[in-house]
Scaffold this motif. Structure first.
Motif, short mmCIF file in Angstrom:
data_model
loop_
_atom_site.label_atom_id
_atom_site.label_comp_id
_atom_site.label_asym_id
_atom_site.label_seq_id
_atom_site.Cartn_x
_atom_site.Cartn_y
_atom_site.Cartn_z
N PHE A 139 -21.56 -47.59 -13.08
CA PHE A 139 -21.64 -49.17 -13.10
C PHE A 139 -23.15 -49.76 -13.30
O PHE A 139 -23.99 -49.49 -12.46
CB PHE A 139 -20.97 -49.81 -11.84
CG PHE A 139 -21.01 -51.18 -11.58
CD1 PHE A 139 -20.40 -52.00 -12.81
CD2 PHE A 139 -22.06 -52.16 -11.39
CE1 PHE A 139 -20.47 -53.30 -12.64
CE2 PHE A 139 -22.19 -53.44 -11.56
CZ PHE A 139 -21.00 -53.96 -12.77
N ASN A 140 -23.18 -50.71 -14.62
CA ASN A 140 -24.19 -51.53 -14.45
C ASN A 140 -23.74 -52.38 -14.67
O ASN A 140 -22.80 -53.22 -15.07
CB ASN A 140 -25.31 -51.17 -15.91
CG ASN A 140 -24.43 -51.62 -16.78
OD1 ASN A 140 -24.65 -52.30 -17.33
ND2 ASN A 140 -24.96 -50.04 -17.40
N ASP A 141 -25.07 -53.53 -13.97
CA ASP A 141 -24.39 -55.49 -13.87
C ASP A 141 -24.58 -55.96 -14.87
O ASP A 141 -24.22 -56.69 -15.40
CB ASP A 141 -24.54 -55.83 -12.33
CG ASP A 141 -26.42 -55.66 -12.58
OD1 ASP A 141 -27.34 -56.44 -13.49
OD2 ASP A 141 -26.85 -55.04 -11.61
N ASP A 142 -25.24 -55.80 -16.45
CA ASP A 142 -25.61 -56.17 -17.35
C ASP A 142 -25.78 -57.16 -16.94
O ASP A 142 -25.59 -58.31 -18.18
CB ASP A 142 -24.25 -55.99 -18.25
CG ASP A 142 -25.21 -56.51 -19.96
OD1 ASP A 142 -26.42 -56.53 -20.08
OD2 ASP A 142 -23.70 -56.59 -20.44
N THR A 143 -26.88 -57.97 -16.12
CA THR A 143 -26.80 -59.64 -15.75
C THR A 143 -28.16 -59.65 -15.47
O THR A 143 -28.77 -59.50 -15.60
CB THR A 143 -25.98 -60.09 -14.43
OG1 THR A 143 -25.70 -61.05 -14.16
CG2 THR A 143 -26.89 -59.27 -13.96
N ARG A 144 -27.97 -61.85 -16.00
CA ARG A 144 -29.31 -62.39 -16.47
C ARG A 144 -29.40 -63.17 -14.96
O ARG A 144 -30.66 -63.62 -14.50
CB ARG A 144 -28.94 -63.42 -17.74
CG ARG A 144 -29.83 -62.70 -19.09
CD ARG A 144 -29.49 -63.91 -19.78
NE ARG A 144 -30.31 -63.16 -20.79
CZ ARG A 144 -29.15 -62.26 -21.98
NH1 ARG A 144 -27.86 -62.21 -21.53
NH2 ARG A 144 -29.34 -61.45 -23.04
N ALA A 145 -28.11 -63.28 -14.05
CA ALA A 145 -28.17 -64.21 -13.23
C ALA A 145 -28.44 -63.05 -11.50
O ALA A 145 -27.75 -62.79 -11.53
CB ALA A 145 -26.44 -64.38 -12.65
N PHE A 146 -30.01 -62.78 -11.50
CA PHE A 146 -29.84 -62.15 -10.52
C PHE A 146 -29.41 -62.45 -9.13
O PHE A 146 -29.15 -61.48 -8.83
CB PHE A 146 -31.53 -62.15 -9.75
CG PHE A 146 -32.40 -61.68 -9.10
CD1 PHE A 146 -31.93 -60.18 -9.17
CD2 PHE A 146 -33.15 -61.93 -8.12
CE1 PHE A 146 -32.49 -59.70 -8.31
CE2 PHE A 146 -33.50 -61.39 -6.80
CZ PHE A 146 -33.57 -59.83 -6.64
N PRO A 147 -28.92 -63.32 -8.56
CA PRO A 147 -28.16 -63.80 -7.26
C PRO A 147 -26.73 -63.28 -6.81
O PRO A 147 -26.38 -62.76 -6.28
CB PRO A 147 -28.16 -65.03 -7.34
CG PRO A 147 -29.30 -66.08 -7.94
CD PRO A 147 -29.35 -64.90 -8.94
N SER A 148 -26.08 -62.95 -8.69
CA SER A 148 -24.41 -62.17 -8.34
C SER A 148 -25.30 -60.73 -8.55
O SER A 148 -23.88 -59.96 -8.79
CB SER A 148 -23.83 -62.41 -9.94
OG SER A 148 -24.74 -61.52 -11.35
N ILE A 149 -25.64 -59.86 -8.61
CA ILE A 149 -26.24 -59.12 -8.87
C ILE A 149 -25.38 -57.99 -7.85
O ILE A 149 -24.59 -57.17 -7.70
CB ILE A 149 -27.38 -58.08 -9.28
CG1 ILE A 149 -27.68 -58.23 -10.27
CG2 ILE A 149 -27.68 -56.31 -9.31
CD1 ILE A 149 -29.50 -57.62 -10.39
#
Length: 468
Positions: A411-421
């Motif tokens: 899995f990778n989170d692929d996010t800009r939203a740091f708190p959602s990691i």
């Protein structure tokens, strides 16, 4: 009072609920491997407090803002800056209230699930977000963000992140990564080489970017050989800062394997502004193969993210720029498109390519059979629009029968939203625990195998796939 998040979410109804819960008891203790994402390395270089709840959670997240635009709201009303400097909402509380008033729009979506987990676990909110709780939640989160424990490095450590890879343009000087290294902080934040701006002739400012590439590397990027040499220099600079991977966002998975003479002639036409019909697409295709050749040489893992029609709305792109929620999935073909690359270097020792898709019809028909045959190919997880409970389940169901799990990248989170990691990883792990428990209930897996597999799905596969 309503409960924001239930601890049995996604774990029941498996036919082996106790097994699912036990598997998650293991999964929830494991570190987070974050090999692909879009967080800003400056956060960890400066370690400054995050400014306010709206700037942290709402404004930068196109998963959130695109939903509001789909309901007739304006990006400006959520603090999205205009290219022309026109007026936008600057009051973070007003943005947050607007977000809270419309939070119901996310019911049933993965965004709602990630946010609820984040609000509950990270900020200790006890009531669901709504117009009624907008101010209370804004004040609570603001109070948290003012504390040392909520600075970027402290959250990195609190989240249990083992490694986090940012995605950085090929021409980025990597100053933030250098600053992190000088700081003495032990958190592992590494760059990823993203060369789209210098491999895609349709990327705005392509010619100027090639000129800048030449200035940075001392190579003559007016010639094919100098251009390729400049890539090698930049890749080495990224590796020196810890990079283990490259990333390539392309409209499709088309590859080409031209002769050196033909590739040089193609490059020359582009540089002289004499491109013929089809030259731009052919150059993108050739550069995927060239990047694969370089990965076979230097060991950087190659990620290919095809199948997105980027900046679908011309007016939104012109007014606000890239990554504003108007990238739309389109059909993708892999078997024929990847053949030139795979015939050129597909058996090269040490080459690793991670394939992603936004076209789920390719899972069983193309991607799983390809990854189940070529040693260089690994399947990336359900991506972007399919990074959801149902999308993850479909991915596992349709690829495992042909490729197994050991030809996938975890899995990778692929996010800009740091708190959602942490929330994104938690959802993925809950889905995998339930999926494995169903396999145990069907007597297709022994329970001991399921416990081995959840460790691989959570951390082991990503470590191996990205050479971490």
């Amino acid at each position: 009072m309503d409960q924001i998040f239930h601890d049995d979410t996604l774990l029941t109804g498996t036919g082996a609920d106790a097994v699912a819960r036990s598997l998650f008891d293991v999964a929830r203790t494991l570190p987070l491997i974050c090999p692909h994402g879009h967080t800003d390395p400056v956060w960890f270089a400066d370690n400054a407090p995050f400014p306010d709840p709206a700037a942290l959670i709402v404004t930068p997240d196109h998963y959130i803002t695109r939903m509001f635009v789909s309901q007739g709201m304006r990006l400006e009303d959520f603090g999205i800056a205009r290219r022309d400097g026109g007026p936008v909402e600057t009051d973070p509380r007003a943005i947050w209230r607007r977000f809270a008033e419309n939070y119901h729009l996310f019911r049933g979506t993965p965004t709602r699930l990630w946010l609820d987990i984040t609000f509950h676990r990270l900020f200790g909110l006890t009531a669901p977000l709504s117009a009624r709780t907008a101010d209370e939640s804004f004040d609570r989160i603001s109070e948290c963000l003012g504390a040392e424990a909520f600075r970027p490095r402290a959250l990195f450590e609190r989240f249990g992140i083992e490694v986090l890879a940012t995605t950085d343009a090929a021409l980025d000087g990597l100053a933030a990564h250098e600053a992190i290294g000088r700081s003495g902080w032990q958190g592992r934040v590494i760059p990823t080489y993203r060369p789209d701006q210098i491999t895609d002739p349709d990327f705005e400012g392509f010619d100027a970017a090639l000129d800048r590439l030449g200035e940075m590397t001392g190579e003559d990027t007016g010639t094919w050989t100098g251009y390729l040499a400049a890539h090698r220099i930049r890749r080495a600079a990224f590796q020196a800062k810890g990079a283990t991977a490259t990333d390539h966002g392309t409209p499709d998975a088309r590859t080409a394997d031209l002769s050196t003479q033909d590739a040089a002639a193609l490059f020359d036409r582009l540089r002289r502004g004499k491109a013929e019909e089809g030259d731009r697409a052919l150059f993108r295709a050739q550069m995927l193969t060239e990047m694969a050749r370089m990965s076979a040489e230097d060991g950087l893992v190659m990620q290919i993210h095809p199948g997105s029609f980027r900046n679908h709305s011309k007016s939104v792109f012109e007014s606000f720029g890239r990554d504003k929620g108007f990238d739309i999935p389109q059909a993708a073909e892999f078997t024929r498109n990847l053949a030139p690359l795979l015939n050129a270097v597909g058996q090269a020792e040490g080459l690793r390519i991670i394939l992603f898709t936004l076209d789920e019809t390719t899972y069983a028909r193309e991607l799983a059979p390809l990854a189940g045959a070529y040693p260089c190919l690994t399947l990336g997880p359900a991506w972007w629009f399919h990074d959801s409970v149902e999308g993850m389940r479909r991915f596992r169901d349709t690829t495992t029968e042909t490729a197994g799990i050991y030809n996938t990248a975890g899995f990778n989170d692929d996010t800009r939203a740091f708190p959602s990691i942490p929330a994104r990883h938690e959802v993925a792990r809950r889905v995998d625990c339930a999926w494995l428990a169903r396999m145990v209930a069907d007597h297709r897996l022994r329970e001991v195998e399921a416990f081995e597999m959840i460790e691989d799905l959570s951390v082991g596969l990503a470590r191996r796939a990205y050479r971490l």
